[in-house]
Design an enzyme around this catalytic site. Structure first.
Site, PDB file in Angstrom:
ATOM      1  N   TYR A 142       0.808  -1.215   0.000  1.00  0.00           N
ATOM      2  CA  TYR A 142       0.000   0.000   0.000  1.00  0.00           C
ATOM      3  C   TYR A 142       0.843   1.268   0.000  1.00  0.00           C
ATOM      4  O   TYR A 142       0.294   2.364  -0.173  1.00  0.00           O
ATOM      5  CB  TYR A 142      -0.946   0.008   1.197  1.00  0.00           C
ATOM      6  CG  TYR A 142      -2.055  -1.014   1.112  1.00  0.00           C
ATOM      7  CD1 TYR A 142      -2.234  -1.809  -0.016  1.00  0.00           C
ATOM      8  CD2 TYR A 142      -2.926  -1.204   2.175  1.00  0.00           C
ATOM      9  CE1 TYR A 142      -3.240  -2.750  -0.091  1.00  0.00           C
ATOM     10  CE2 TYR A 142      -3.943  -2.134   2.115  1.00  0.00           C
ATOM     11  CZ  TYR A 142      -4.095  -2.913   0.984  1.00  0.00           C
ATOM     12  OH  TYR A 142      -5.096  -3.842   0.922  1.00  0.00           O
ATOM     13  N   LYS A 197       4.797 -14.410   2.610  1.00  0.00           N
ATOM     14  CA  LYS A 197       4.991 -15.322   1.470  1.00  0.00           C
ATOM     15  C   LYS A 197       6.487 -15.461   1.217  1.00  0.00           C
ATOM     16  O   LYS A 197       6.991 -15.241   0.119  1.00  0.00           O
ATOM     17  CB  LYS A 197       4.267 -14.815   0.224  1.00  0.00           C
ATOM     18  CG  LYS A 197       2.777 -15.130   0.195  1.00  0.00           C
ATOM     19  CD  LYS A 197       2.470 -16.617   0.200  1.00  0.00           C
ATOM     20  CE  LYS A 197       2.784 -17.271  -1.138  1.00  0.00           C
ATOM     21  NZ  LYS A 197       2.370 -18.705  -1.135  1.00  0.00           N
ATOM     22  N   ASP A 229      -1.451 -17.684   2.305  1.00  0.00           N
ATOM     23  CA  ASP A 229      -2.529 -18.530   1.799  1.00  0.00           C
ATOM     24  C   ASP A 229      -2.899 -19.602   2.821  1.00  0.00           C
ATOM     25  O   ASP A 229      -4.077 -19.855   3.087  1.00  0.00           O
ATOM     26  CB  ASP A 229      -2.153 -19.151   0.451  1.00  0.00           C
ATOM     27  CG  ASP A 229      -0.774 -19.797   0.455  1.00  0.00           C
ATOM     28  OD1 ASP A 229       0.030 -19.524   1.367  1.00  0.00           O
ATOM     29  OD2 ASP A 229      -0.481 -20.586  -0.468  1.00  0.00           O
ATOM     30  N   ASP A 253      -4.468  -6.648   5.946  1.00  0.00           N
ATOM     31  CA  ASP A 253      -5.782  -6.119   5.590  1.00  0.00           C
ATOM     32  C   ASP A 253      -6.739  -7.260   5.249  1.00  0.00           C
ATOM     33  O   ASP A 253      -7.877  -7.314   5.727  1.00  0.00           O
ATOM     34  CB  ASP A 253      -5.615  -5.179   4.391  1.00  0.00           C
ATOM     35  CG  ASP A 253      -6.853  -4.348   4.112  1.00  0.00           C
ATOM     36  OD1 ASP A 253      -7.828  -4.426   4.879  1.00  0.00           O
ATOM     37  OD2 ASP A 253      -6.836  -3.601   3.119  1.00  0.00           O
ATOM     38  N   ASP A 257     -10.176  -9.131   7.817  1.00  0.00           N
ATOM     39  CA  ASP A 257     -11.599  -9.272   7.504  1.00  0.00           C
ATOM     40  C   ASP A 257     -12.046 -10.732   7.600  1.00  0.00           C
ATOM     41  O   ASP A 257     -13.172 -11.018   8.025  1.00  0.00           O
ATOM     42  CB  ASP A 257     -11.897  -8.722   6.110  1.00  0.00           C
ATOM     43  CG  ASP A 257     -11.953  -7.199   6.096  1.00  0.00           C
ATOM     44  OD1 ASP A 257     -11.564  -6.580   7.096  1.00  0.00           O
ATOM     45  OD2 ASP A 257     -12.377  -6.630   5.072  1.00  0.00           O
TER      46      ASP A 257
END
Length: 365
Positions: A142, A197, A229, A253, A257
């Site tokens: 970001y 990752k 993942d 982020d 959620d």
């Protein structure tokens, strides 16, 4: 040395959509918990609607007040169709500007299953899901916001940025947070899980390396690793294993959620964005303009974010009054949910925003 104050100055920015409703609710609850003399709220403008009227999403006077305040409480920001020329949403830019200008490097998202809130994961009960996701908040992918390249309307690129300073400070924050907690529900172990990752990208391998180096200074806290993942599976299959998860900006982020979904939804998703000197607190659910002004929005996430604000201020200033009030607010929310006194619509009930506010305030006496 304690820096306890007789009064704490809080900037409130209602924002857009349901923002004004849930922000007013949280202010009412916080004043019920602390008394009106301990917290002084000053309302300031900002958000997509303000941008549409004035051309400024974060006015200079609002930012100046935020910089001087003890904390910032935000409702929500963003409205459909109000975008910058590059297509990005205006509303998000309110807290993004505050995030970068005030160096709010740690985004803290508690994932806690409350009694009375049903998890979509079968068999999991209150107390069995209780961890915190700490998202690095100022760099990562970001960091390219506003700086990406679109070439000849044929190609677009954004660049991930991972610095040693950025990872070190968010990793230290995560280990210190674990030390303050009671460990993972499954085994009681204090544990920080590094989400990355590292098997694919050098930037994430570097993120993991720095987290590992920081972990050496915290022998009392276990370090754990999970690929981004794979952790989405683990958060669903064995959520009780987690204590604190630290992640790069975008991964944090996304998984925040997912975590919220496992405890009943975004309506219970509190958040804090913290730096060395400043803190911004808001529900993570967005502005939901389709239900704005109807008194049907749940203020729970903003109320719980207010509790995070009280706890942060209490720790920062050595003020037990605030820390105690934070506990009382969280207990009041749980009592309201557990006893079915005012169940929000997003949790299957019919209670209005004002119903929920009044119910929580009654529990605070």
């Amino acid at each position: 040395m304690s820096s306890q104050k007789s009064r704490y100055d809080i900037v409130s920015i209602d924002g857009d959509g349901i923002g004004p409703e849930v922000c007013r609710s949280a202010v009412q609850v916080l004043q019920a918990a602390c008394g009106e003399s301990l917290l002084a709220f000053a309302h300031h403008e900002g958000g997509a609607g303000h941008y549409a009227r004035t051309g400024h999403v974060l006015p200079e006077d609002t930012f100046a007040a935020c910089r001087q305040a003890d904390a910032i409480l935000h409702g929500a920001a963003g409205l459909p169709g109000i975008t910058y020329p590059d297509g990005t949403e205006v509303g998000n830019d309110l807290h993004l500007q505050l995030r970068f200008k005030l160096d709010l490097f740690a985004n803290v998202r508690p994932i806690r299953l409350y009694a009375g809130a049903e998890s979509p994961l079968r068999h999991w009960k209150a107390g069995q899901i209780d961890y915190v996701i700490v998202r690095e908040n100022t760099e990562g992918l970001y960091a390219s916001r506003g700086g990406g390249i679109v070439l000849r309307d044929e190609m677009a690129t954004d660049t991930i940025v991972v610095t040693r300073k950025g990872v070190e400070r968010v990793a230290k924050f995560s280990f210190e947070l674990s030390r303050k907690r009671q460990g993972a529900p499954r085994d009681g172990k204090r544990r920080v899980t590094c989400c990355d990752k590292a098997n694919i990208l050098r930037s994430y391998a570097f993120f993991r390396q720095v987290c590992t180096e920081v972990a050496a200074g915290y022998p009392d806290v276990e370090i754990d690793y999970a690929y981004a993942d794979a952790i989405t599976v683990h958060m669903v299959k064995r959520p009780d294993f987690y204590d604190v998860i630290v992640a790069e900006n975008m991964f944090g982020d996304i998984i925040s959620d997912l975590g919220a979904a496992t405890i009943g939804g975004m309506g219970l998703s509190a958040s804090a964005e913290l730096g060395e000197h400043h803190g911004l607190f808001q529900g993570a659910h967005g502005s939901a303009p389709d239900i704005a002004g109807q008194n049907v929005a749940s203020p729970m996430a903003t109320i719980l974010s207010g509790a995070l604000m009280l706890r942060w201020l209490g720790d920062r200033h050595g003020d037990a009054r605030l820390s105690s009030a934070a506990d009382r607010v969280e207990q009041a929310v749980e009592t309201v949910l557990r006893e079915g006194l005012a169940i929000p619509r997003d949790l299957g009930g019919t209670a209005s925003c004002t119903d929920i506010t009044a119910a929580v305030c009654r529990q605070l006496g």
